[in-house]
Write an enzyme that holds these catalytic residues in place. Structure first.
Site, PDB file in Angstrom:
ATOM      1  N   LYS A 196     -10.329 -36.842   3.031  1.00 14.05           N
ATOM      2  CA  LYS A 196     -11.692 -37.361   2.926  1.00 14.05           C
ATOM      3  C   LYS A 196     -12.687 -36.200   2.877  1.00 14.05           C
ATOM      4  O   LYS A 196     -13.563 -36.150   2.025  1.00 14.05           O
ATOM      5  CB  LYS A 196     -11.961 -38.266   4.128  1.00 14.05           C
ATOM      6  N   GLU A 202      -4.927 -28.172   7.679  1.00 18.36           N
ATOM      7  CA  GLU A 202      -3.509 -28.431   7.369  1.00 18.36           C
ATOM      8  C   GLU A 202      -3.347 -28.802   5.897  1.00 18.36           C
ATOM      9  O   GLU A 202      -2.484 -28.283   5.185  1.00 18.36           O
ATOM     10  CB  GLU A 202      -2.973 -29.597   8.225  1.00 18.36           C
ATOM     11  N   GLY A 254     -11.271 -42.462   8.046  1.00 21.12           N
ATOM     12  CA  GLY A 254      -9.964 -41.935   7.645  1.00 21.12           C
ATOM     13  C   GLY A 254      -8.813 -42.861   7.991  1.00 21.12           C
ATOM     14  O   GLY A 254      -7.950 -43.162   7.155  1.00 21.12           O
ATOM     15  N   ARG A 255      -8.774 -43.358   9.225  1.00 19.10           N
ATOM     16  CA  ARG A 255      -7.627 -44.178   9.664  1.00 19.10           C
ATOM     17  C   ARG A 255      -7.691 -45.615   9.127  1.00 19.10           C
ATOM     18  O   ARG A 255      -6.822 -46.426   9.446  1.00 19.10           O
ATOM     19  CB  ARG A 255      -7.505 -44.141  11.180  1.00 19.10           C
ATOM     20  N   GLU A 340      -7.110 -43.215  18.275  1.00 13.93           N
ATOM     21  CA  GLU A 340      -8.263 -42.454  17.783  1.00 13.93           C
ATOM     22  C   GLU A 340      -9.510 -43.340  17.802  1.00 13.93           C
ATOM     23  O   GLU A 340     -10.626 -42.864  17.939  1.00 13.93           O
ATOM     24  CB  GLU A 340      -7.993 -41.923  16.365  1.00 13.93           C
ATOM     25  N   HIS A 371      18.584 -48.865  22.211  1.00 18.32           N
ATOM     26  CA  HIS A 371      19.593 -47.894  22.648  1.00 18.32           C
ATOM     27  C   HIS A 371      18.951 -46.584  23.060  1.00 18.32           C
ATOM     28  O   HIS A 371      19.613 -45.556  23.120  1.00 18.32           O
ATOM     29  CB  HIS A 371      20.608 -47.677  21.518  1.00 18.32           C
ATOM     30  N   LYS A 500      -9.419 -28.350  17.246  1.00 18.05           N
ATOM     31  CA  LYS A 500      -9.502 -27.756  15.902  1.00 18.05           C
ATOM     32  C   LYS A 500     -10.299 -26.446  15.959  1.00 18.05           C
ATOM     33  O   LYS A 500      -9.916 -25.438  15.379  1.00 18.05           O
ATOM     34  CB  LYS A 500     -10.225 -28.702  14.937  1.00 18.05           C
TER      35      LYS A 500
HETATM   36  O1  F6P Z   1      -7.857 -35.379  13.061  1.00 16.22           O
HETATM   37  C1  F6P Z   1      -8.950 -36.180  12.817  1.00 16.22           C
HETATM   38  C2  F6P Z   1      -9.115 -36.642  11.418  1.00 16.22           C
HETATM   39  O2  F6P Z   1     -10.452 -36.478  11.105  1.00 16.22           O
HETATM   40  C3  F6P Z   1      -8.678 -38.077  11.225  1.00 16.22           C
HETATM   41  O3  F6P Z   1      -9.601 -38.985  11.664  1.00 16.22           O
HETATM   42  C4  F6P Z   1      -8.453 -38.107   9.762  1.00 16.22           C
HETATM   43  O4  F6P Z   1      -7.727 -39.231   9.405  1.00 16.22           O
HETATM   44  C5  F6P Z   1      -7.728 -36.805   9.566  1.00 16.22           C
HETATM   45  O5  F6P Z   1      -8.356 -35.925  10.454  1.00 16.22           O
HETATM   46  C6  F6P Z   1      -7.719 -36.243   8.181  1.00 16.22           C
HETATM   47  O6  F6P Z   1      -8.999 -35.981   7.707  1.00 16.22           O
HETATM   48  P1  F6P Z   1      -9.280 -35.719   6.168  1.00 16.22           P
HETATM   49  O7  F6P Z   1      -8.908 -36.945   5.413  1.00 16.22           O
HETATM   50  O8  F6P Z   1     -10.730 -35.403   6.066  1.00 16.22           O
HETATM   51  O9  F6P Z   1      -8.432 -34.555   5.738  1.00 16.22           O
END
Ligand code: F6P
Length: 534
Positions: A196, A202, A254-255, A340, A371, A500
């Site tokens: 987003k 990452e 995002g979620r 979250e 199990h 972060k």
């Molecule tokens: O770790 C928090 C977060 O902002 C989540 O809410 C989100 O889904 C994820 O990081 C990834 O964010 P982005 O889509 O901006 O890479």
């Protein structure tokens, strides 16, 4: 209102659920609700008519119906970020207007859906090609909400997957992208960068690695990249052609984003028609949530059962136990969605929350979990409310006997949790094996199950795209209802920021460019050990 819940929890917390069944022969009918093919059974909890009334009163006290309409109507209910919360618009196939700041968002939503469809159709048909020919593999690079939803759905909908193979890379651990790319042909791979913000470290790091990997074999890596993002400026910096950039607005959290562009990999895997079925399932749940009376409303009831167990009875965790191997990633997906969203210690108005926030959500598919951790669920000292889910039918008619076994196991577990096994019963079993005296008593005690442990069961017809849409939207709305009742903002996530920021500051310290001054003794010690070993 909360005093009523505390009083009832005090009075009824320990009572025998089996007694409630004995007192009401139609308890199953009275404490289960069906809607659009789904059935939610909460009769195996100690909720009674009086408790249900008190829980429903929480909804009225929190002004739930008005807040629900505010969300659907585009009000800026995410107050700490000044944003509307409109993931529901992404599945609003009826195209009923939804306004944000006076403008209908639906034309834009539907235009993006149409563009996704055209691109997905082209990839699936081989009209969009890699530099070495037809696309065989799609690698979705994203994390959190830009990974968990589509990764979960791609596994869930395998019986419908007839497009290119999809792979999901999230972890900054180089092992993840390394293993995902190994064996793929860069000339026939499409990389989707799902972020987003398009700044998540990452994702950007993995995207760069994938770009470099592709650049070794193709002259124009960017031509095999697509981007899913709200940040058009950043996608432009990467040189990804706008025809392969699918945007969404800041009112999609995002979620909650798998319904729109973030679902592109799923659409490519199962086709646009099946993806629309998924949207329709979500849309059907939206209309149920908006129109069903609160006492018959699935998301409301799921939320209230959760509140009774967590805030009422103090059970800190909730196990999600799908008896459906293809829902293997659903617990992880719900973990982000719930934790979250509702893991907050400050109320919307900035005051300290006076009750506990949302529970720890965890789980695994049955029967595997049986199990592994069910031992603790049955005989541990803590009560873990369990949410079972199971489909009436599987996708493998030739293996229907295995599906019957799966269902039998699911029902057996909730029955065992409810019923338990008394000391008398355990003694009888061990006496029949020839034990006597003190040894009989000792051995029998180990075989006692306290029982009276609460669980709910969600039954669905078969795991289709439509049903998956219903289930995901059900849980989204459940989180909304819980958040409204707790009085928190379910749509920000400030709690992920500090770690972060510190990670960014630690990078130069780890590489030796900067010293550990100002770090606590443990962190400085760990850095020293790692640096010394390099
Ligand atoms: O770790 C928090 C977060 O902002 C989540 O809410 C989100 O889904 C994820 O990081 C990834 O964010 P982005 O889509 O901006 O890479």
């Amino acid at each position: 209102m909360w005093q009523d819940i505390s009083r009832l929890a005090e009075a009824y917390g320990d009572r025998a659920i089996l007694d409630l069944f004995a007192a009401d022969s139609a308890r199953f009918e009275h404490f289960s609700v069906s809607a659009d093919g789904l059935l939610f059974d909460f009769s195996k909890t100690n909720i009674c008519a009086e408790t249900r009334e008190a829980l429903l009163a929480l909804c009225t006290a929190a002004d739930l119906p008005a807040k629900r309409e505010a969300m659907f109507g585009g009000a800026k209910i995410n107050e700490t970020e000044g944003r509307a919360v409109l993931h529901t618009a992404l599945r609003n196939l009826s195209a009923q207007p939804v306004e944000v700041d006076g403008a209908d968002v639906m034309p834009g939503v539907l235009a993006t859906l149409e563009r996704m469809q055209q691109f997905s159709d082209a990839v699936r048909a081989g009209d969009f090609e890699g530099q070495g020919g037809r696309i065989t593999d799609v690698v979705n690079i994203g994390i959190g909400g830009s990974d968990l939803g589509p990764a979960m759905a791609e596994i869930a909908l395998q019986p419908f997957a007839d497009g290119p193979r999809c792979h999901f890379v999230s972890n900054v651990d180089g092992a993840h992208i390394h293993d995902a790319l190994r064996g793929l042909d860069p000339t026939r791979t499409l990389v989707i960068v799902a972020s987003k913000t398009f700044t998540t470290i990452e994702t950007m790091t993995n995207a760069r690695t994938a770009w470099d990997w592709m650049a070794e074999k193709v002259s124009d890596p960017g031509a095999q990249f697509a981007a899913l993002s709200s940040n058009q400026e950043k996608t432009a910096e990467w040189g990804i052609d706008t025809s392969r950039v699918f945007g969404f607005e800041d009112w999609v959290g995002g979620r909650y984003s798998m319904w729109g562009p973030i679902g592109l990999a799923v659409m490519i895997a199962i086709g646009a028609e099946a993806f629309r079925e998924f949207l329709k399932g979500g849309e059907a749940m939206d209309s149920h949530f908006r129109s069903a009376p609160l006492q018959d409303n699935l998301p409301v009831l799921l939320a209230l059962v959760g509140i009774w167990h967590n805030q009422g009875l103090g059970y800190a965790t909730r196990a999600v136990l799908p008896y459906e191997q293809r829902l293997a990633r659903l617990p992880a997906y719900l973990q982000q969605m719930e934790m979250e969203s509702n893991g907050k210690r400050v109320a919307m108005d900035g005051s300290d929350l006076q009750i506990h926030s949302g529970p720890v959500v965890w789980g695994e598919p049955g029967t595997n979990g049986q199990h592994a951790f069910y031992q603790l669920i049955h005989q541990g000292t803590r009560v873990v409310p369990c949410e079972f889910m199971v489909g009436i039918e599987g996708h493998e008619p030739e293996l229907a006997h295995q599906h019957d076994l799966l269902i039998a196991n699911c029902l057996a577990q909730s029955e065992a949790l409810l019923r338990g096994r008394s000391l008398d019963e355990a003694t009888e079993i061990m006496a029949a094996k020839g034990l006597e005296g003190a040894e009989l008593e000792r051995q029998a005690r180990h075989r006692v199950f306290p029982g009276n442990r609460p669980s709910t069961t969600l039954v669905y017809p078969k795991l289709t795209p439509f049903v998956l849409g219903q289930i995901v939207a059900l849980y989204e709305h459940r989180v909304f209802v819980e958040g409204v009742i707790l009085g928190i903002n379910s749509y920000d996530q400030w709690g992920v920021e500090l770690g972060k920021e510190l990670a960014v500051k630690l990078s130069p310290i780890l590489s030796g460019e900067e010293g550990t001054e100002g770090k606590d003794g443990s962190t400085a010690g760990l850095v020293a050990v790692i640096r010394a070993a390099r």
